[in-house]
Design a protein around this motif. Structure first.
Motif, mmCIF file in Angstrom:
data_model
loop_
_atom_site.group_PDB
_atom_site.id
_atom_site.type_symbol
_atom_site.label_atom_id
_atom_site.label_comp_id
_atom_site.label_asym_id
_atom_site.label_seq_id
_atom_site.Cartn_x
_atom_site.Cartn_y
_atom_site.Cartn_z
ATOM 1 N N UNK A 6 25.640 -36.065 21.976
ATOM 2 C CA UNK A 6 24.482 -36.186 22.846
ATOM 3 C C UNK A 6 23.270 -36.588 22.030
ATOM 4 N N UNK A 7 22.631 -37.675 22.450
ATOM 5 C CA UNK A 7 21.424 -38.136 21.768
ATOM 6 C C UNK A 7 20.294 -38.195 22.768
ATOM 7 N N UNK A 8 19.272 -37.423 22.528
ATOM 8 C CA UNK A 8 18.098 -37.435 23.382
ATOM 9 C C UNK A 8 17.017 -38.272 22.711
ATOM 10 N N UNK A 9 16.485 -39.283 23.414
ATOM 11 C CA UNK A 9 15.425 -40.096 22.817
ATOM 12 C C UNK A 9 14.289 -39.224 22.296
ATOM 13 N N UNK A 10 13.926 -39.465 21.028
ATOM 14 C CA UNK A 10 12.879 -38.662 20.397
ATOM 15 C C UNK A 10 12.406 -39.377 19.146
ATOM 16 N N UNK A 11 11.173 -39.128 18.734
ATOM 17 C CA UNK A 11 10.683 -39.731 17.485
ATOM 18 C C UNK A 11 11.528 -39.279 16.299
ATOM 19 N N UNK A 12 11.774 -40.197 15.375
ATOM 20 C CA UNK A 12 12.464 -39.829 14.145
ATOM 21 C C UNK A 12 11.522 -38.996 13.271
ATOM 22 N N UNK A 13 12.111 -38.153 12.452
ATOM 23 C CA UNK A 13 11.325 -37.328 11.527
ATOM 24 C C UNK A 13 10.735 -38.213 10.443
ATOM 25 N N UNK A 14 9.420 -38.310 10.416
ATOM 26 C CA UNK A 14 8.751 -39.207 9.468
ATOM 27 C C UNK A 14 8.906 -38.768 8.020
ATOM 28 N N UNK A 15 9.315 -37.534 7.769
ATOM 29 C CA UNK A 15 9.459 -37.045 6.394
ATOM 30 C C UNK A 15 10.890 -37.166 5.863
ATOM 31 N N UNK A 16 11.837 -37.515 6.732
ATOM 32 C CA UNK A 16 13.232 -37.587 6.303
ATOM 33 C C UNK A 16 13.525 -38.862 5.517
ATOM 34 N N UNK A 17 14.549 -38.799 4.668
ATOM 35 C CA UNK A 17 14.943 -39.951 3.858
ATOM 36 C C UNK A 17 15.449 -41.071 4.765
ATOM 37 N N UNK A 18 14.891 -42.253 4.574
ATOM 38 C CA UNK A 18 15.196 -43.411 5.425
ATOM 39 C C UNK A 18 15.508 -44.586 4.504
ATOM 40 N N UNK A 19 16.763 -45.025 4.524
ATOM 41 C CA UNK A 19 17.198 -46.140 3.674
ATOM 42 C C UNK A 19 17.179 -47.439 4.460
ATOM 43 N N UNK A 20 16.443 -48.426 3.951
ATOM 44 C CA UNK A 20 16.435 -49.767 4.526
ATOM 45 C C UNK A 20 17.232 -50.666 3.590
ATOM 46 N N UNK A 21 18.456 -50.992 3.983
ATOM 47 C CA UNK A 21 19.296 -51.880 3.176
ATOM 48 C C UNK A 21 18.829 -53.310 3.390
ATOM 49 N N UNK A 44 13.501 -45.409 1.274
ATOM 50 C CA UNK A 44 14.347 -45.720 0.124
ATOM 51 C C UNK A 44 14.770 -47.176 0.206
ATOM 52 N N UNK A 45 14.570 -47.905 -0.883
ATOM 53 C CA UNK A 45 14.992 -49.298 -0.942
ATOM 54 C C UNK A 45 15.508 -49.629 -2.327
ATOM 55 N N UNK A 46 16.475 -50.513 -2.387
ATOM 56 C CA UNK A 46 17.010 -50.972 -3.666
ATOM 57 C C UNK A 46 17.180 -52.488 -3.610
ATOM 58 N N UNK A 47 16.718 -53.174 -4.626
ATOM 59 C CA UNK A 47 16.933 -54.607 -4.701
ATOM 60 C C UNK A 47 18.406 -54.878 -5.004
ATOM 61 N N UNK A 62 25.341 -44.274 -4.545
ATOM 62 C CA UNK A 62 23.963 -44.303 -4.052
ATOM 63 C C UNK A 62 23.786 -43.337 -2.882
ATOM 64 N N UNK A 63 24.708 -43.364 -1.924
ATOM 65 C CA UNK A 63 24.594 -42.478 -0.766
ATOM 66 C C UNK A 63 24.772 -41.018 -1.156
ATOM 67 N N UNK A 64 25.655 -40.758 -2.091
ATOM 68 C CA UNK A 64 25.850 -39.379 -2.547
ATOM 69 C C UNK A 64 24.581 -38.831 -3.200
ATOM 70 N N UNK A 65 23.905 -39.669 -3.968
ATOM 71 C CA UNK A 65 22.706 -39.223 -4.695
ATOM 72 C C UNK A 65 21.485 -39.113 -3.781
ATOM 73 N N UNK A 66 21.357 -40.005 -2.798
ATOM 74 C CA UNK A 66 20.123 -40.065 -1.997
ATOM 75 C C UNK A 66 20.236 -39.425 -0.622
ATOM 76 N N UNK A 67 21.434 -39.372 -0.073
ATOM 77 C CA UNK A 67 21.702 -38.734 1.224
ATOM 78 C C UNK A 67 20.651 -39.078 2.296
ATOM 79 N N UNK A 68 20.506 -40.348 2.630
ATOM 80 C CA UNK A 68 19.542 -40.700 3.675
ATOM 81 C C UNK A 68 19.960 -40.140 5.036
ATOM 82 N N UNK A 69 18.973 -39.748 5.814
ATOM 83 C CA UNK A 69 19.232 -39.265 7.180
ATOM 84 C C UNK A 69 19.316 -40.435 8.147
ATOM 85 N N UNK A 70 18.512 -41.473 7.874
ATOM 86 C CA UNK A 70 18.481 -42.662 8.723
ATOM 87 C C UNK A 70 18.747 -43.907 7.878
#
Length: 324
Positions: A6-21, A44-47, A62-70
């Motif tokens: 179940x996913x209820x529309x809601x703002x994402x947590x602005x403090x959580x780890x967010x990886x942009x590949x 979180x970003x990596x070239x 990378x995922x093991x070390x950084x554990x992004x939520x989004x």
């Protein structure tokens, strides 16, 4: 087999780890800017030199070390008609590896919300216009970029499979033709809009009497400013949960001939515009049906002429450092 959680529309947590590949690319950099503007404080970003997404072991580490939520998966090998038609193996193999590695690692390390970005080229060449999401896999692809399209279709299928098998509320979005700051302006590897900006800007500076473009100019294309795309991505992450990919576009299109005229005007080129009809046009028309996106509460806000003018300004300001 798991059901969707179940996913209820809601703002994402602005403090959580967010990886942009792919955060240095056209789409990824726009998403990064949008997230920064929205107050996300743990981006979180990596070239590609820091993290090769084709290297499975490196991606899992990378995922093991950084554990992004989004996660937003915007990384991809991209190019225009010429590049896609010349290097189909590269576009198929590299994109498949990037996607499988990132999606598998994200699943293993518990990513909560993930958005996979594809392309409107996933749809059949002669799909009914405007193209609905359910047109996927109903006909033959455009042969000049079918390898890239197949890779992106595989990504959509993997998102849907993860939803079915693991119950994760991951989603995918298919943007129309994108443009804006951070684009690729290479004569060999760029898409039509940035290629025309460079061509006409150089012609204006050189005082050329005429400029010749590929094809007839008759095909119709839809163009979305990348800042609008970034805004749509965050909106979907916070408001949409469904197995279908979502088309992201403006809902309107323009002929390549008219596009060329707008760009020529924006750069101040006053010479003659000619067309080499011996060169391929590609898909005759590609307009996305954005009804699903509209129902999700989002629509584009940057007009094409305004977006082109600002992109020309960015190009000229960054001409020494842009990808060329």
């Amino acid at each position: 087999m798991a059901e969707d959680v179940s996913f209820e529309p809601a703002p994402l947590d602005r403090a959580s780890a967010f990886y942009v590949a792919g955060h240095n690319g056209l789409v990824g950099s726009a998403i990064w800017r949008k997230l920064q503007d929205e107050g996300f404080s743990n981006l979180i970003g990596r070239s590609s030199s820091e993290l090769d997404l084709k290297n499975r072991e490196a991606v899992f580490d990378f995922f093991r070390e950084n554990k992004p939520r989004y996660v937003v998966l915007a990384a991809a090998k991209v190019g225009g008609i010429l590049a896609n038609n010349t290097y189909p193996v590269d576009f198929l193999s590299e994109n498949l590896r990037i996607q499988v590695n990132v999606l598998d690692a994200a699943r293993q390390w518990g990513v909560e919300r993930l958005l996979f970005l594809g392309s409107s080229c996933i749809y059949p060449k002669f799909a009914e216009q405007p193209i609905r999401e359910d047109s996927l896999l109903t006909g033959h692809l455009e042969p000049t970029n079918d390898a890239y399209a197949i890779a992106k279709i595989a990504g959509i299928m993997q998102i849907q499979a993860v939803r079915r098998q693991y119950g994760l509320p991951w989603i995918s979005a298919m943007p129309t033709n994108l443009y804006g700051p951070g684009d690729n302006f290479s004569p060999q590897g760029s898409h039509v809009l940035p290629a025309l900006i460079r061509r006409y800007d150089e012609a204006a500076k050189a005082g050329q009497a005429s400029v010749t473009n590929w094809g007839t100019g008759a095909p119709m294309r839809e163009f979305l400013h990348v800042d609008d795309m970034a805004d749509a991505c965050l909106h979907l992450l916070e408001n949409y949960d469904g197995s279908s990919q979502v088309n992201v576009g403006t809902g309107s299109d323009v002929t390549i001939k008219d596009l060329a005229a707008v760009i020529a005007s924006a750069v101040g080129y006053t010479g003659k515009i000619e067309w080499d009809v011996t060169k391929p046009d590609g898909t005759p028309r590609k307009l996305l049906d954005v009804s699903m996106l509209t129902q999700a509460g989002w629509k584009a806000s940057i007009p094409l002429e305004e977006g082109i003018r600002s992109t020309v300004e960015w190009y000229r300001q960054n001409i020494e450092s842009i990808r060329s």
